[in-house]
Write a protein that holds these residues in place. Structure first.
Motif, PDB file in Angstrom:
ATOM      1  N   SER A  77     -23.654  22.433 -25.045  1.00  6.26           N
ATOM      2  CA  SER A  77     -25.096  22.486 -25.320  1.00  6.26           C
ATOM      3  C   SER A  77     -25.412  23.494 -26.419  1.00  6.26           C
ATOM      4  CB  SER A  77     -25.867  22.851 -24.050  1.00  6.26           C
ATOM      5  OG  SER A  77     -25.547  21.954 -23.021  1.00  6.26           O
ATOM      6  N   ALA A  78     -24.714  24.633 -26.417  1.00  6.90           N
ATOM      7  CA  ALA A  78     -24.994  25.649 -27.446  1.00  6.90           C
ATOM      8  C   ALA A  78     -24.604  25.123 -28.823  1.00  6.90           C
ATOM      9  CB  ALA A  78     -24.240  26.938 -27.122  1.00  6.90           C
ATOM     10  N   LEU A  79     -23.424  24.511 -28.928  1.00  9.25           N
ATOM     11  CA  LEU A  79     -22.996  23.984 -30.228  1.00  9.25           C
ATOM     12  C   LEU A  79     -23.941  22.879 -30.706  1.00  9.25           C
ATOM     13  CD1 LEU A  79     -19.109  23.880 -29.803  1.00  9.25           C
ATOM     14  CD2 LEU A  79     -20.453  25.369 -31.298  1.00  9.25           C
ATOM     15  N   VAL A  80     -24.326  21.992 -29.784  1.00  9.53           N
ATOM     16  CA  VAL A  80     -25.229  20.903 -30.169  1.00  9.53           C
ATOM     17  C   VAL A  80     -26.571  21.469 -30.631  1.00  9.53           C
ATOM     18  CG1 VAL A  80     -26.524  18.921 -29.294  1.00  9.53           C
ATOM     19  CG2 VAL A  80     -24.126  19.191 -28.694  1.00  9.53           C
ATOM     20  N   ALA A  81     -27.085  22.471 -29.919  1.00  9.29           N
ATOM     21  CA  ALA A  81     -28.367  23.074 -30.303  1.00  9.29           C
ATOM     22  C   ALA A  81     -28.285  23.645 -31.714  1.00  9.29           C
ATOM     23  CB  ALA A  81     -28.760  24.153 -29.298  1.00  9.29           C
ATOM     24  N   PHE A 207     -27.972  19.773 -22.002  1.00  7.82           N
ATOM     25  CA  PHE A 207     -27.571  20.210 -20.663  1.00  7.82           C
ATOM     26  C   PHE A 207     -27.875  19.127 -19.626  1.00  7.82           C
ATOM     27  CE2 PHE A 207     -27.055  22.950 -17.051  1.00  7.82           C
ATOM     28  CZ  PHE A 207     -26.243  23.968 -17.506  1.00  7.82           C
ATOM     29  N   ASN A 208     -28.927  18.341 -19.899  1.00 13.41           N
ATOM     30  CA  ASN A 208     -29.402  17.292 -18.999  1.00 13.41           C
ATOM     31  C   ASN A 208     -28.622  15.997 -19.080  1.00 13.41           C
ATOM     32  OD1 ASN A 208     -32.021  16.917 -17.400  1.00 13.41           O
ATOM     33  ND2 ASN A 208     -32.516  18.509 -18.863  1.00 13.41           N
ATOM     34  N   GLU A 209     -28.013  15.724 -20.223  1.00 12.43           N
ATOM     35  CA  GLU A 209     -27.513  14.381 -20.516  1.00 12.43           C
ATOM     36  C   GLU A 209     -26.486  13.928 -19.475  1.00 12.43           C
ATOM     37  OE1 GLU A 209     -26.093  10.802 -21.905  1.00 12.43           O
ATOM     38  OE2 GLU A 209     -24.819  12.518 -21.472  1.00 12.43           O
ATOM     39  N   PHE A 210     -26.564  12.657 -19.098  1.00 12.36           N
ATOM     40  CA  PHE A 210     -25.733  12.180 -17.998  1.00 12.36           C
ATOM     41  C   PHE A 210     -24.834  10.999 -18.366  1.00 12.36           C
ATOM     42  CE2 PHE A 210     -25.026   9.847 -14.016  1.00 12.36           C
ATOM     43  CZ  PHE A 210     -24.489  10.862 -13.250  1.00 12.36           C
TER      44      PHE A 210
ATOM     45  N   ALA B 114     -37.676  21.177 -16.054  1.00 16.49           N
ATOM     46  CA  ALA B 114     -36.541  21.966 -16.530  1.00 16.49           C
ATOM     47  C   ALA B 114     -35.246  21.630 -15.802  1.00 16.49           C
ATOM     48  CB  ALA B 114     -36.846  23.460 -16.391  1.00 16.49           C
ATOM     49  N   ILE B 115     -35.332  21.038 -14.625  1.00 20.83           N
ATOM     50  CA  ILE B 115     -34.129  20.791 -13.834  1.00 20.83           C
ATOM     51  C   ILE B 115     -33.510  19.451 -14.229  1.00 20.83           C
ATOM     52  CG2 ILE B 115     -33.266  20.464 -11.477  1.00 20.83           C
ATOM     53  CD1 ILE B 115     -35.544  22.254 -10.549  1.00 20.83           C
ATOM     54  N   PRO B 116     -32.203  19.448 -14.540  1.00 21.35           N
ATOM     55  CA  PRO B 116     -31.559  18.185 -14.937  1.00 21.35           C
ATOM     56  C   PRO B 116     -31.758  17.096 -13.885  1.00 21.35           C
ATOM     57  CG  PRO B 116     -30.088  20.022 -15.343  1.00 21.35           C
ATOM     58  CD  PRO B 116     -31.276  20.585 -14.629  1.00 21.35           C
ATOM     59  N   ILE B 117     -31.935  15.853 -14.364  1.00 20.46           N
ATOM     60  CA  ILE B 117     -32.242  14.743 -13.456  1.00 20.46           C
ATOM     61  C   ILE B 117     -31.160  14.577 -12.386  1.00 20.46           C
ATOM     62  CG2 ILE B 117     -32.712  12.264 -13.287  1.00 20.46           C
ATOM     63  CD1 ILE B 117     -33.688  12.303 -16.095  1.00 20.46           C
TER      64      ILE B 117
END
Lengths: 277, 292
Positions: A77-81, A207-210, B114-117
């Protein structure tokens, strides 16, 4: 003023509901993560005993790989940001400073592209990454994440660059600075808060990506937090809720704190991304 | 405009735009095109690749599971967006009031966002647990239900469970957008209407709603397109069950990729893409109207 009083009453009822609705699941997660027995609600007399054991377990136990997932998520996530904000900055400079055909249409088109469903690329990406030998590496996630975060990042950075008066950088150009020098010596410093908040938003997105993480990684070498937590299973078919909620809490708290701490920026950016289109 | 700067600019423009184009083409446009192309083939493990023309799409039209997924996805999208916009409007109106601690209230509303799904889906999975979940505990304690409800065990229960979890997660986004819209409405309009003796409800219908309409449309379209591609929540919370009743289009396509049937999986993905694409065109159109 009867109307005023009803309105005040309704407002406070609404506020109570709103705060409860938004926070109860969040606190439930924390409470279970601190419980000695996550099934404490099942007994007639609810007996709640507090412990930090779940946290100790997931941070230590090698078989759950939680520290590895966390590290992968943070690094990716840090690198992507960082890269997304930089690439968006370069493009936003061209869109805000040059006159060329498509300087209005291209950003709109890019925003449209961001609405594509991820499922429409993931099968092909799997083959591409297999061909490149990138399956289960950071690269397999970093490159697609940058591409998918760029549209929103571009719009936000562009809106910040538009606010910087063109005279400032034109003066530097006349003084003999190169385009790139004007960008990183004048525009970037002036737009620093905007760039920072863009990076923050992209960080949260990554961070969220699934789906990509599920399809393109296979184990703790590159697997990220959301997939790791989604696939947490107990050894004997029993779901280890205490461990899952502890892992969830550790992963959520930094994001919640960042969001709450920088809410002004985040609200501004989300609104810009959505309403400027 | 200085002629010299302009001439020097031509190459520079492309230089600055090049990384953007490379990423977008390499990891979005090319893969989308690749998916379209693959959907025309039989592309499964252990069999030679074979051109099929539109055969995968004909199979798709005859596939009852595909139609069930399409129906679920559309129902879910419209249901969740309607609830989110309704609740988001109420939350935005509340946050627009001059209240003490307004900053903190806004922060509280942002927490679910803010919380991931995937994480929130696991929290909801526990909330809906039959034996020791919070939902059944509260319903029984409050006397709403006499016994525990098997939330994730029935088709409708699973649908409602997904709906609630999604509403929880995405109402903050809608709230924030609508709040920005509300704050752009000049206060004088309300003052004037108050002098004219209107009540709160009338002011909402006559002033707030018409002026909020463009923002509402944007929020609705944004959320609809996002809801149509739902994957994480379904994957974690219901696994598409019970009996495939909550399998979204994205999840349905993914299942074919997982079993290495890339040809048919791609056809499902293209169908999902076309639905979202037609809506993004609509969105861009409206965006342009809004800008004028």
């Amino acid at each position: 003023m009867r109307e005023e009083r009803t309105k005040r009453l309704l407002t406070w009822l609404g506020i109570t509901f709103m705060v409860g609705f938004c926070l109860v699941p969040f606190f439930f997660m924390i409470i279970v993560s601190l419980s000695r027995d996550p099934t404490f609600l099942s007994s007639q007399e609810v007996k709640y005993l507090m412990t930090l054991r779940n946290y100790g377990h997931i941070l230590r136990a090698g078989s759950l790989h939680f520290p590895a997932y966390l590290r992968n998520s943070l690094i990716i996530s840090a690198l992507v940001a960082l890269f997304t904000t930089f690439v968006a900055g370069l493009a936003a400079y061209a869109f805000s400073r040059y006159r060329f055909p498509g300087r209005r249409l291209i950003p709109l088109g890019v925003l449209g592209i961001s609405m594509f469903p991820q499922i429409s690329v993931v099968g092909y990406l799997f083959k591409l990454m297999t061909g490149l030998g990138w399956i289960n590496t950071y690269n397999a996630l970093i490159f697609p994440y940058i591409a998918w975060a760029l549209p929103l990042a571009l719009w936000i950075v562009l809106s910040y660059f538009m606010q910087i008066p063109q005279e400032l950088d034109r003066a530097a150009l006349v003084d003999g600075a190169s385009r790139f020098q004007t960008l990183y010596k004048i525009i970037f410093p002036l737009a620093l808060p905007g760039l920072f908040s863009t990076a923050l938003l992209v960080f949260i997105f990554s961070f969220n990506e699934f789906l990509f993480a599920l399809m393109l990684t296979t184990d703790q070498a590159a697997r990220t937090i959301p997939v790791g937590i989604a696939l947490f299973q107990g050894l004997h078919g029993e779901i280890p809720w205490g461990h899952i909620m502890a892992a969830s809490t550790i992963s959520s708290i930094p994001l919640v704190l960042l969001t709450v701490g920088f809410q002004r920026y985040i609200i501004q950016d989300l609104t810009k991304g959505a309403l400027k289109g | 405009m200085n002629q010299g700067l302009k001439a020097k600019g031509a190459w520079g423009t492309y230089g600055f735009l090049l990384p953007l184009f490379l990423f977008i083409c390499g990891f979005i446009l090319l893969p989308v095109a690749g998916t379209f192309w693959t959907s025309l083939f039989r592309d499964v493990a252990f069999l030679p690749k074979k051109f099929l023309g539109l055969a995968n799409y004909i199979r798709l039209l005859k596939d009852p599971n595909f139609w069930r997924s399409a129906r679920f996805t559309l129902l879910f999208a419209f249901g969740s967006v309607a609830l989110e916009v309704g609740l988001g409007t109420i939350f935005a109106l509340l946050l627009n009031e001059k209240l003490p601690l307004r900053g903190w209230l806004r922060a509280a509303v942002l927490v679910p966002w803010a919380i991931p799904i995937a994480i929130s889906a696991r929290v909801w999975e526990l909330v809906y647990n039959y034996n020791y979940g919070l939902a059944n505990y509260l319903l029984i304690k409050l006397g709403v239900s006499s016994g525990p409800i098997n939330w994730l065990g029935s088709g409708w229960g699973a649908f409602l469970s997904l709906l609630l979890a999604d509403v929880w997660k995405t109402t903050p986004f809608v709230t924030i957008i609508l709040l920005a819209g509300l704050q752009a409405i000049p206060e004088e309009l309300y003052q004037q209407a108050k002098v004219d003796g209107t009540n709160f409800y009338q002011r909402f219908l006559k002033i707030t709603l018409p002026l909020l309409k463009p923002v509402l449309l944007v929020a609705i379209l944004f959320r609809t397109i996002d809801a149509l591609r739902i994957f994480d929540l379904v994957y974690v919370l219901t696994h598409g069950g019970p009996g495939g009743m909550t399998t979204s289009l994205s999840l349905y396509g993914y299942k074919f990729f997982l079993s290495s049937d890339f040809g048919y999986g791609s056809a499902v993905s293209v169908a999902c893409f076309l639905i979202a694409f037609s809506l993004s065109i609509l969105y861009l159109r409206m965006g342009k109207f809004g800008g004028d």
